[in-house]
Design an enzyme around this catalytic site. Sequence first.
Site, PDB file in Angstrom:
ATOM      1  N   SER A 130       0.796  -1.244   0.000  1.00  0.00           N
ATOM      2  CA  SER A 130       0.000   0.000   0.000  1.00  0.00           C
ATOM      3  C   SER A 130       0.818   1.278   0.000  1.00  0.00           C
ATOM      4  O   SER A 130       0.250   2.368  -0.164  1.00  0.00           O
ATOM      5  CB  SER A 130      -0.960   0.004   1.191  1.00  0.00           C
ATOM      6  OG  SER A 130      -2.108  -0.741   0.897  1.00  0.00           O
TER       7      SER A 130
ATOM      8  N   GLN B 272     -16.966 -10.497   1.540  1.00  0.00           N
ATOM      9  CA  GLN B 272     -17.480  -9.809   0.356  1.00  0.00           C
ATOM     10  C   GLN B 272     -16.361  -9.191  -0.483  1.00  0.00           C
ATOM     11  O   GLN B 272     -16.495  -8.089  -0.995  1.00  0.00           O
ATOM     12  CB  GLN B 272     -18.480  -8.709   0.747  1.00  0.00           C
ATOM     13  CG  GLN B 272     -19.766  -9.240   1.358  1.00  0.00           C
ATOM     14  CD  GLN B 272     -20.785  -8.132   1.550  1.00  0.00           C
ATOM     15  OE1 GLN B 272     -20.474  -7.063   2.072  1.00  0.00           O
ATOM     16  NE2 GLN B 272     -22.002  -8.361   1.114  1.00  0.00           N
TER      17      GLN B 272
ATOM     18  N   TYR C 285     -11.012   2.934   4.629  1.00  0.00           N
ATOM     19  CA  TYR C 285      -9.885   2.602   3.751  1.00  0.00           C
ATOM     20  C   TYR C 285     -10.341   1.600   2.699  1.00  0.00           C
ATOM     21  O   TYR C 285     -10.819   0.508   3.027  1.00  0.00           O
ATOM     22  CB  TYR C 285      -8.769   2.011   4.600  1.00  0.00           C
ATOM     23  CG  TYR C 285      -7.437   1.859   3.912  1.00  0.00           C
ATOM     24  CD1 TYR C 285      -6.469   2.851   4.010  1.00  0.00           C
ATOM     25  CD2 TYR C 285      -7.129   0.713   3.194  1.00  0.00           C
ATOM     26  CE1 TYR C 285      -5.225   2.703   3.419  1.00  0.00           C
ATOM     27  CE2 TYR C 285      -5.892   0.554   2.595  1.00  0.00           C
ATOM     28  CZ  TYR C 285      -4.948   1.555   2.702  1.00  0.00           C
ATOM     29  OH  TYR C 285      -3.723   1.403   2.111  1.00  0.00           O
ATOM     30  N   SER C 286     -10.206   1.972   1.442  1.00  0.00           N
ATOM     31  CA  SER C 286     -10.682   1.118   0.355  1.00  0.00           C
ATOM     32  C   SER C 286      -9.694   1.131  -0.802  1.00  0.00           C
ATOM     33  O   SER C 286      -9.405   2.188  -1.381  1.00  0.00           O
ATOM     34  CB  SER C 286     -12.057   1.600  -0.142  1.00  0.00           C
ATOM     35  OG  SER C 286     -12.445   0.899  -1.305  1.00  0.00           O
ATOM     36  N   ASN C 287      -9.195  -0.045  -1.153  1.00  0.00           N
ATOM     37  CA  ASN C 287      -8.292  -0.140  -2.296  1.00  0.00           C
ATOM     38  C   ASN C 287      -8.949   0.325  -3.589  1.00  0.00           C
ATOM     39  O   ASN C 287      -8.263   0.788  -4.503  1.00  0.00           O
ATOM     40  CB  ASN C 287      -7.808  -1.588  -2.446  1.00  0.00           C
ATOM     41  CG  ASN C 287      -6.819  -1.978  -1.375  1.00  0.00           C
ATOM     42  OD1 ASN C 287      -5.839  -1.292  -1.135  1.00  0.00           O
ATOM     43  ND2 ASN C 287      -7.077  -3.092  -0.700  1.00  0.00           N
TER      44      ASN C 287
ATOM     45  N   GLY D 123       1.398  -3.629   3.687  1.00  0.00           N
ATOM     46  CA  GLY D 123       1.520  -5.040   3.993  1.00  0.00           C
ATOM     47  C   GLY D 123       0.509  -5.821   3.197  1.00  0.00           C
ATOM     48  O   GLY D 123      -0.550  -5.307   2.840  1.00  0.00           O
TER      49      GLY D 123
END
Length: 403
Positions: free
Chosen positions: A101, A166, A207-209, A350
Amino acid sequence: MGDSLHTIDDNGQASRVSPRPSAAATLLSAAAAGSRAEPDAADGRDRPELREAIQAVVDTGFAGAQMRVHDERGEWVGSAGVRKLGETAEPHRNGLFRVASTTKTFVATLVLQLVAEGRIGLDDTVAGHLTRFGLDRRVTVRMLLQHTSGVHNFTGEPGPDGVHGQGLPAWGKEWVDTRLRAYRPEELVEFALSKPARFEPGTAFSYSNTNYVLAALLVGELTGRPYGEEMRRRILEPLGLRDTVVPGARLEIPGPHAHGYYRYEDAGEWKVVDVTRQNPSLLHGAGEMISTTRDLHMFFSTLLGGGLLPAPLLAEMLTPDPTIGYGLGLFVQELGSDCGGGTIVHHNGGSPGGYGTLMISTPDGRRTLTASLTTGDAEMDPVAEFPQVLEGLIKAVFCEGRP
């Protein structure tokens, strides 16, 4: 040591001015030009407290660690542990590794350069540029970079019991079995948008990729070139970061590196597998990049020193959301009184793929810590052990009154 440093893994467990390279950026570029990773660079000077801090990482159960510190006493590099299970060689002191990240800080910088050029505004909506997805028209560039869009995280969201669900395969046996699969960034976004939003845009932090996959795709829409190409043109080549790559779907780490391992449970039995080869396209724009401790130091110190963004946008980047202290692609954190106070900025990384990354600095970029940790076959939970390890490293490098 006061509040623990925020850590979030790749599953989410956290006026028109063109920027010109500063003198510091020019010097860094010149120093790096013409050289590739130097796996066994010398320490330069003895720093017992740093040697002890990196050894403590390995003593906790990590297979290996490499670390680089820049401060008023100069540069120190070192490593501990092993680069591969079953062998005795220590990790390369400037080997390549998956930064996970920490990629997000690079992508945020790239987007903010486009803001500086007037190609888009921080508070402009994104839907009109990425029309194929049918995004909520209230979602802005700022919300993507600060994780306040509410868009579902495609690698999973925590349920009431704290267990992620999900999401696409991103941990456990399912990830091990599919880790070589190639993903298109569009399918990552489409999967996320098939799930309900977590909240109304701009009303909370999560937090969202997915936010950074969208940010990377936005760069492509605004420039007409893939974000990886823009990254090379705008940041990697000008700074001479020749060991930093945007790998796309390439499985290999292209240079000297330590191996990463993943320990998981399968039918009641614990197994360990070498996952050094993996397909990073699962984390397009959100966690795919590969780098070295030297390159991360050059990037971060130059960014914070004003060499990549005009001052107003750098200030925006360093202005944290009050919920969790996240700016635009960076955490901003106050150190506790037992550490002498002060502020650090960081974006660590990580992933289940065996690699952890530290990229931490004072806000002016003059004191930095960059490091890579690799997991092995120890019966330990890296996520649970990491805060203690991190506290020791922070204390050794950033606390006042340190040796």
